[in-house]
Scaffold this active site. Structure first.
Site, PDB file in Angstrom:
ATOM      1  N   VAL A 108       0.840  -1.201   0.000  1.00 20.43           N
ATOM      2  CA  VAL A 108       0.000   0.000   0.000  1.00 20.43           C
ATOM      3  C   VAL A 108       0.877   1.254   0.000  1.00 20.43           C
ATOM      4  CG1 VAL A 108      -1.990  -1.081   1.107  1.00 20.43           C
ATOM      5  CG2 VAL A 108      -0.195  -0.067   2.530  1.00 20.43           C
TER       6      VAL A 108
ATOM      7  N   ARG B  78       4.528   2.420  -2.211  1.00 19.03           N
ATOM      8  CA  ARG B  78       4.828   2.760  -3.595  1.00 19.03           C
ATOM      9  C   ARG B  78       5.245   1.505  -4.340  1.00 19.03           C
ATOM     10  NH1 ARG B  78       1.970   6.112  -3.125  1.00 19.03           N
ATOM     11  NH2 ARG B  78       2.170   8.379  -3.285  1.00 19.03           N
TER      12      ARG B  78
ATOM     13  N   HIS C  73      -4.650   1.569  -7.505  1.00 17.98           N
ATOM     14  CA  HIS C  73      -4.242   2.671  -6.633  1.00 17.98           C
ATOM     15  C   HIS C  73      -5.474   3.392  -6.075  1.00 17.98           C
ATOM     16  CE1 HIS C  73      -0.548   5.439  -5.895  1.00 17.98           C
ATOM     17  NE2 HIS C  73      -1.407   5.529  -4.893  1.00 17.98           N
TER      18      HIS C  73
ATOM     19  N   GLU D 196       2.254   3.096 -13.359  1.00 17.05           N
ATOM     20  CA  GLU D 196       0.797   3.126 -13.372  1.00 17.05           C
ATOM     21  C   GLU D 196       0.285   4.016 -14.499  1.00 17.05           C
ATOM     22  OE1 GLU D 196      -0.388   4.305  -9.426  1.00 17.05           O
ATOM     23  OE2 GLU D 196       0.573   2.564  -8.495  1.00 17.05           O
TER      24      GLU D 196
END
Length: 350
Positions: free
Chosen positions: A261, A263, A311, A292
């Protein structure tokens, strides 16, 4: 009317209701905003706004002028490091930028600001605001591993009523936390309520509430071998880049769960894929990836022992208000000459 007040340019979508609330809570602020220059939010905490939004050349000029008049920016303009660099360059009076993200150091680094600019402008993040939702997601990941969620889903889809099997009990498991900041500490609190034995990695040997064992970094490989689950809430820095690599994954307890949770860059993704394919890692629960959006061709999409979310774990209805509350507290500190909360380290950029 705004004479003598701290000029704050609203550079990211923020409801008019919250703009007025901020000014009421700290009357020494003047929030300069033009809602027509900000992209509409599609959901709470949508700080990038509608991607279809486009300013006209005239609106762009007005937006640039607004940013150039401010001493403080509420948000990175267009959540774009290049736009941040332009704003800092064009406005020598700019002294403080508050970033909506918890891990905003990477955005500051990407702006490639000069040493003089980094010395002139203070940057703060919204770290801590997302702790509750992210910790809850981390607990979900640990539970998913203990209860073998992929197996459950696979059998249900196949209409297969198997023989009974022993599920793991979180109350009987050891969980290793990589990162003992605000998120990690909240993960520790929630896991301790479930009865887990919580280990946390820290350079300091000071006790941390709800953490049963502090592990020094030089004992990390030994500690992962004892952990049923590993949760990372680490920021993305040069020091954490690829920290979870082949060697660390090989040292993990076979079949263990890993949850990220923090990077995505903390985990070496090719190494993780190899560990998942051979079953060394039983389940990876990932809300973040190194790049991402995740490449559609990544094996992470299709591996049966991966749970992947875009995310989104930090989002909640309360996020906009919580960030506004943090900003008001920091604005008071700024005006009263006190240290700001959540300052970005402009050497390590976290």
């Amino acid at each position: 009317m705004n004479e003598g007040k701290l000029r704050v340019a609203v550079a990211t979508p923020l409801s008019e209701e919250l703009c007025e609330w901020i000014e009421a809570r700290e009357p020494r602020l003047a929030l300069m905003r033009d809602q027509s220059l900000l992209p509409p939010m599609r959901h709470p905490a949508d700080f990038g706004g509608d991607p279809a939004f486009r300013r006209t050349p005239e609106q762009e000029a007005r937006f640039d002028a607004l940013l150039a008049e401010a001493e403080v920016l509420y948000g990175i303009p267009d959540v774009d490091p290049a736009r941040l660099a332009r704003a800092v360059e064009a406005n020598p009076a700019l002294r403080w930028v508050h970033i909506m993200a918890a891990g905003g150091g990477g955005q500051v680094k990407a702006a490639n600001l000069s040493a003089e600019q980094l010395a002139r402008v203070r940057f703060t993040t919204s770290a801590g605001v997302h702790g509750g939702p992210l910790a809850e997601y981390a607990v979900f990941g640990v539970l998913a591993g203990a209860k073998q969620l992929p197996r459950i889903l696979d059998q249900q889809r196949a209409h297969h009523w198997s023989g009974r099997w022993m599920m793991g009990q979180v109350s009987e498991q050891r969980v290793l936390l990589l990162g003992l900041g605000g998120i990690g500490r909240e993960v520790a609190r929630k896991l301790s309520l479930l009865g887990a034995y919580v280990m946390g990695v820290s350079r300091h040997q000071r006790p941390v509430e709800h953490v049963d064992e502090i592990v020094s970094p030089d004992r990390l490989h030994e500690a992962v071998g004892r952990a049923d689950a590993v949760v990372s809430s680490l920021p993305g820095t040069a020091a954490t880049q690829g920290m979870v690599d082949d060697a660390l994954l090989a040292a993990m307890k076979p079949g263990a769960t890993i949850v990220n949770v923090g990077r995505g860059t903390v985990i070496d993704e090719p190494a993780l894929i190899r560990a998942l394919e051979r079953g060394q890692v039983g389940l990876a629960v990932l809300d973040v990836t190194a790049v991402e959006p995740l490449d559609p061709g990544s094996p992470l999409w299709d591996l049966p022992n991966v749970l992947l979310t875009p995310h989104t774990a930090a989002l909640s209805e309360a996020e906009d208000r919580l960030i506004a509350e943090l900003f008001v507290d920091n604005a008071r500190r700024y005006l009263d000459g006190e240290p700001l909360l959540n300052r970005v380290d402009t050497v390590e950029f976290y």
